[in-house]
Design an enzyme around this catalytic site. Structure first.
Site, mmCIF file in Angstrom:
data_model
loop_
_atom_site.group_PDB
_atom_site.id
_atom_site.type_symbol
_atom_site.label_atom_id
_atom_site.label_comp_id
_atom_site.label_asym_id
_atom_site.label_seq_id
_atom_site.Cartn_x
_atom_site.Cartn_y
_atom_site.Cartn_z
ATOM 1 N N ASN A 46 -11.443 8.153 3.429
ATOM 2 C CA ASN A 46 -11.842 9.339 2.662
ATOM 3 C C ASN A 46 -13.212 9.218 2.007
ATOM 4 O O ASN A 46 -13.865 10.224 1.764
ATOM 5 C CB ASN A 46 -10.759 9.728 1.647
ATOM 6 C CG ASN A 46 -10.607 8.715 0.539
ATOM 7 O OD1 ASN A 46 -10.896 7.535 0.718
ATOM 8 N ND2 ASN A 46 -10.157 9.168 -0.609
ATOM 9 N N GLY A 60 -0.402 -1.082 -0.190
ATOM 10 C CA GLY A 60 -0.940 -1.989 -1.210
ATOM 11 C C GLY A 60 0.102 -2.996 -1.683
ATOM 12 O O GLY A 60 -0.190 -4.175 -1.859
ATOM 13 N N GLN A 68 -1.216 13.945 9.217
ATOM 14 C CA GLN A 68 -1.380 14.249 7.797
ATOM 15 C C GLN A 68 -1.158 15.751 7.540
ATOM 16 O O GLN A 68 -0.581 16.141 6.523
ATOM 17 C CB GLN A 68 -2.771 13.785 7.352
ATOM 18 C CG GLN A 68 -3.020 13.827 5.861
ATOM 19 C CD GLN A 68 -2.019 13.037 5.034
ATOM 20 O OE1 GLN A 68 -1.309 12.171 5.543
ATOM 21 N NE2 GLN A 68 -1.927 13.363 3.748
ATOM 22 N N GLU A 70 -13.323 -1.553 -9.615
ATOM 23 C CA GLU A 70 -14.500 -1.586 -8.762
ATOM 24 C C GLU A 70 -15.677 -0.989 -9.537
ATOM 25 O O GLU A 70 -15.488 -0.354 -10.565
ATOM 26 C CB GLU A 70 -14.227 -0.791 -7.489
ATOM 27 C CG GLU A 70 -12.990 -1.315 -6.803
ATOM 28 C CD GLU A 70 -12.854 -0.858 -5.372
ATOM 29 O OE1 GLU A 70 -12.409 0.279 -5.177
ATOM 30 O OE2 GLU A 70 -13.196 -1.638 -4.477
#
Ligand code: UN1
Length: 514
Positions: free
Chosen positions: A152, A233, A331, A464
């Site tokens: 994305n 994750g 999706q 991040e």
């Protein structure tokens, strides 16, 4: 066009070792192929990790300002190639051109920001409790970093992970999403043009379950940085836990915009439209819940729906279009399924709710911008990440109810409040459980000089960007140096003078602890 030789290992472009390939398709027209890419497996990953291990000793010894210079050149090249990259991004993953330019800009910002750190402090000196001892702590690289990125933000997110890792002196194996391998190849080509030494960054294209998991399992990899779904994750983090491998996860979100009765309604509407429908709702920061105070709900909803009705859906290359296609057919079906789940749970579709199939939409993966009303906190559509152009309207009584409802999900990435009352704004900042909190701004639109990441099931505590970007890919090394001429061992905590109980500070026998 890419022809399958899309792995970059030890300074060479090559095919997957078993010759397997996969295509990357344009989501606005799935008959259009962007290229053919290497479908890597464990053997390719092993070779890439080996190349990264070989390059590590030399790269980690290159002076940091020289490593920073690579990023500076990369920043310039990204700037020079911004338009080409943005157009390829529209073709490969569908976001509208204006947003694609923003994606590249985020990487340019990150490159220049990180390059600046080449000459900034990377540690500190502290006093010792003992005479003639020098104490300092500094960051050191960890070794080979495995980077697994989503589709994305196909240029921005790799840059958040790769630039700090390279600056710190690590070498990298990069496994981009199977939806955006073409952009990953362009990114690596530019790094090569910027002067990337062989083996310092290695690219393996392919699927997450194959190349991605092989990277997680690879022996020589010391850190994994992953952005993607919470389900994947968790799997990655637990595998890393087993191996005592460091891991940084940026996962799902169920972000909300709170619109209170004293808000600037027009500003709130614009923010909610952008938050919910930018990148067709495919941002981890997307506002998939709009919590509106009961007293203004009818007015807000009417104004909001007028805005949403004006959104134009289509190819991201059309400058009039605001909402592009979603990433793929799978999706598209999943999004539609969520809308059906919402309806079955009692929500009301007040806008959209359909797969778009007419005319030019037929070839692509288009979903109508969708608004579900009468959504309540326990419904699945109020709890689960949809990752599409769908948002839920929820009514709340007051600030307290808004805060409780906003926090009542498993996620905690981005929450926003629209209010004209500074006291309510500060209460919200204090009580919202999220890594990012916005006041009078939508949930999306983070800038790279601030930490990015979330709490609860959105991540595992790492961030991040910002100056903490280096945390995930560095270790701290503490150094003690004795330069005394006395030839005597002075033990910490035992032989050291203390400032209590009337101890003398003269040093020597009497001042020492018993
Ligand atoms: C993501 O969707 O994973 O704040 C990142 C934003 C962007 C980054 C989103 N700057 O929405």
């Amino acid at each position: 066009m890419y022809d399958g030789r899309t792995n970059y290992i030890g300074g060479q472009w090559c095919a997957a070792s078993n010759g397997a390939t996969f295509p990357s398709l344009n989501p606005a027209d799935t008959e259009q192929m962007i290229g053919i890419f290497a479908r890597s497996g464990a053997e390719d990953v092993r070779r890439a990790v080996e190349a990264a291990e070989q390059a590590y000793p030399q790269w980690s010894r290159v002076p940091k300002p020289a490593r920073a210079a690579l990023l500076l050149r990369m920043g310039r090249l990204l700037e020079q190639n911004k338009e080409g990259l943005a157009r390829l991004m529209v073709l490969e993953m569908g976001k509208v051109l204006e947003e694609a330019r923003g994606d590249v800009q985020e990487a340019i910002d990150m490159a220049y920001y990180m390059a600046g750190f080449g000459r900034m402090p990377d540690g500190y000196v502290v006093p010792s409790e003992r005479p003639d001892i020098y104490c300092a702590a500094r960051r050191v690289p960890v070794g080979v970093v495995g980077v697994i990125t989503p589709w994305n933000f196909p240029i921005a997110i790799p840059s958040w992970k790769i630039f700090p890792a390279l600056l710190a002196g690590n070498t990298v194996v990069f496994k981009p999403s199977e939806e955006t391998p073409g952009l990953a190849c362009r990114f690596v080509e530019l790094l090569i043009e910027a002067g990337l030494p062989d083996g310092v960054l290695n690219l393996v294209t392919g699927y997450g379950s194959e190349a991605g998991m092989a990277l997680v399992e690879a022996k020589g990899v010391r850190v994994i940085s992953f952005t993607g779904s919470t389900a994947v994750g968790k799997q990655i983090a637990s595998r890393c836990g087993e191996q005592m491998k460091r891991v940084s996860c940026e996962l799902g979100g169920k972000n909300a915009i709170l619109v209170l009765e004293d808000a600037d309604l027009e500003l709130g509407c614009k923010g909610a439209v952008w938050g919910a429908f930018a990148t067709s709702g495919q941002r981890c920061t997307a506002a998939s819940r709009i919590l509106v105070q009961r007293s203004i709900k009818p007015r807000f909803l009417q104004a909001f729906l007028e805005h949403v009705a004006r959104l134009r859906v289509g190819s991201g290359l059309d400058p009039n279009v605001e909402v592009g296609p979603v990433i793929n057919r799978h999706q598209l079906e999943r999004i539609h399924e969520y809308v059906q789940i919402g309806k079955a749970e009692g929500a009301e579709v007040v806008m959209g709710g359909t797969v778009l199939t007419e005319g030019a939409y037929a070839k692509g993966c288009y979903y109508a911008p969708t608004v579900l009303d009468r959504v309540t906190p326990k419904m699945r559509i109020a709890q689960e990440e949809i990752f599409g152009p769908v948002t839920a309207i929820m009514e709340v009584d007051d600030l307290a109810d808004a805060l409780t409802t906003a926090n009542a999900t498993a996620y905690g990435l981005s929450l926003s409040v629209y209010t004209g009352d500074v006291r309510k704004a500060f209460r919200a900042i204090e009580q919202l459980e999220a890594g990012l909190v916005y006041v009078n701004l939508p949930t999306s639109g983070a800038e790279i000089q601030l930490p990015f990441g979330g709490v609860k099931q959105t991540g595992n505590g790492s961030r991040e960007a910002g100056w903490v970007a280096m945390d995930y890919c560095t270790e701290w090394k503490s150094v003690y140096i004795n330069y005394s001429e006395a030839g005597e061992l002075v033990r910490a905590q035992i032989d050291t003078p203390v400032l209590s109980d009337g101890d003398s500070l003269s040093g020597g026998g009497e001042g020492r602890r018993p």
